[in-house]
Scaffold this motif. Structure first.
Motif, PDB file in Angstrom:
ATOM      1  N   GLN A  27      41.373  48.507  26.074  1.00 28.58           N
ATOM      2  CA  GLN A  27      40.054  49.134  26.152  1.00 28.58           C
ATOM      3  C   GLN A  27      38.941  48.088  26.189  1.00 28.58           C
ATOM      4  N   GLU A  28      39.082  47.028  25.399  1.00 25.71           N
ATOM      5  CA  GLU A  28      38.058  45.971  25.397  1.00 25.71           C
ATOM      6  C   GLU A  28      38.045  45.209  26.716  1.00 25.71           C
ATOM      7  N   VAL A  29      39.214  44.983  27.327  1.00 31.47           N
ATOM      8  CA  VAL A  29      39.269  44.335  28.640  1.00 31.47           C
ATOM      9  C   VAL A  29      38.594  45.226  29.672  1.00 31.47           C
ATOM     10  N   ASP A  30      38.890  46.526  29.651  1.00 30.51           N
ATOM     11  CA  ASP A  30      38.240  47.455  30.579  1.00 30.51           C
ATOM     12  C   ASP A  30      36.722  47.425  30.413  1.00 30.51           C
ATOM     13  N   ALA A  31      36.257  47.438  29.172  1.00 28.25           N
ATOM     14  CA  ALA A  31      34.808  47.415  28.918  1.00 28.25           C
ATOM     15  C   ALA A  31      34.193  46.104  29.412  1.00 28.25           C
ATOM     16  N   ALA A  32      34.887  44.988  29.198  1.00 27.67           N
ATOM     17  CA  ALA A  32      34.385  43.690  29.673  1.00 27.67           C
ATOM     18  C   ALA A  32      34.290  43.686  31.200  1.00 27.67           C
ATOM     19  N   LEU A  33      35.322  44.213  31.855  1.00 32.64           N
ATOM     20  CA  LEU A  33      35.305  44.265  33.324  1.00 32.64           C
ATOM     21  C   LEU A  33      34.190  45.167  33.835  1.00 32.64           C
ATOM     22  N   GLU A  34      33.916  46.256  33.151  1.00 30.22           N
ATOM     23  CA  GLU A  34      32.797  47.118  33.555  1.00 30.22           C
ATOM     24  C   GLU A  34      31.477  46.350  33.478  1.00 30.22           C
ATOM     25  N   ARG A  35      31.312  45.545  32.436  1.00 33.71           N
ATOM     26  CA  ARG A  35      30.095  44.729  32.319  1.00 33.71           C
ATOM     27  C   ARG A  35      30.021  43.706  33.438  1.00 33.71           C
ATOM     28  N   VAL A  36      31.164  43.051  33.739  1.00 37.15           N
ATOM     29  CA  VAL A  36      31.204  42.055  34.819  1.00 37.15           C
ATOM     30  C   VAL A  36      30.835  42.717  36.145  1.00 37.15           C
ATOM     31  N   ILE A  37      31.448  43.844  36.438  1.00 36.98           N
ATOM     32  CA  ILE A  37      31.189  44.536  37.708  1.00 36.98           C
ATOM     33  C   ILE A  37      29.735  45.001  37.784  1.00 36.98           C
ATOM     34  N   ALA A  38      29.207  45.529  36.688  1.00 34.08           N
ATOM     35  CA  ALA A  38      27.821  46.014  36.669  1.00 34.08           C
ATOM     36  C   ALA A  38      26.815  44.887  36.901  1.00 34.08           C
ATOM     37  N   ALA A  39      27.153  43.682  36.457  1.00 36.21           N
ATOM     38  CA  ALA A  39      26.226  42.540  36.584  1.00 36.21           C
ATOM     39  C   ALA A  39      26.433  41.748  37.870  1.00 36.21           C
TER      40      ALA A  39
END
Length: 151
Positions: A27-39
């Motif tokens: 879940q934390e990896v998914d959340a980190a990737l969402e932040r990366v993609i959003a930025a």
């Protein structure tokens, strides 16, 4: 040691999000990737990930491996560069469907592009980053790779 619970550290330097992100779970990896993609449209440098538990070397304690990311949010594609133990050169992702016109850079600072055939889907990006963590920093096998001339 596959299947172990490794910790990823992401370095994200973007105008909209500048952070070191620690991810220990799926879940934390998914959340980190969402932040990366959003930025992605505001990256100052390529986001990178490494496994905290792996060895480091030199006076600056650089990791012995790494995964570098770029994302083209306009086309919904990404590309990865990997360097690590047991290989004497860096590698970049390889796809059988080149995406001409994708804005994907192996090194944002020097505007060094990834090859056109390095573009992978965002689902492949997620799968590769999860495998990178689960394998302890080894090159993910869920995507194809090609040798690269630099990191």
């Amino acid at each position: 040691m596959a299947g172990a619970n490794y910790t990823l550290e992401f370095g994200l330097e973007a105008a909209t999000d500048d952070a070191t992100i620690i991810a220990r779970t799926v879940q934390e990896v998914d959340a980190a990737l969402e932040r990366v993609i959003a930025a992605a449209s505001t990256f100052n440098h390529n986001p990178t990930a490494f496994v905290v538990e792996r060895p480091r070397f030199g006076p600056l304690q650089f990791p012995d491996h790494g995964l570098k990311i770029d994302v083209d949010p306009r086309l919904g594609v990404a590309a990865l560069a990997w360097v690590g133990p047991d290989f004497d050169c860096p590698w970049v992702t390889k796809s059988d469907r080149p995406v001409p016109g994708a804005s994907l850079h192996k090194d944002i600072d020097s505007a060094t592009p990834f090859p056109d055939d390095a573009a992978i889907t965002l689902d492949q990006l997620r799968a590769a980053v999860h495998e990178f963590r689960e394998s302890g920093g080894h090159r993910p096998k869920c995507v194809e790779w090609q040798e690269a001339d630099g990191w």
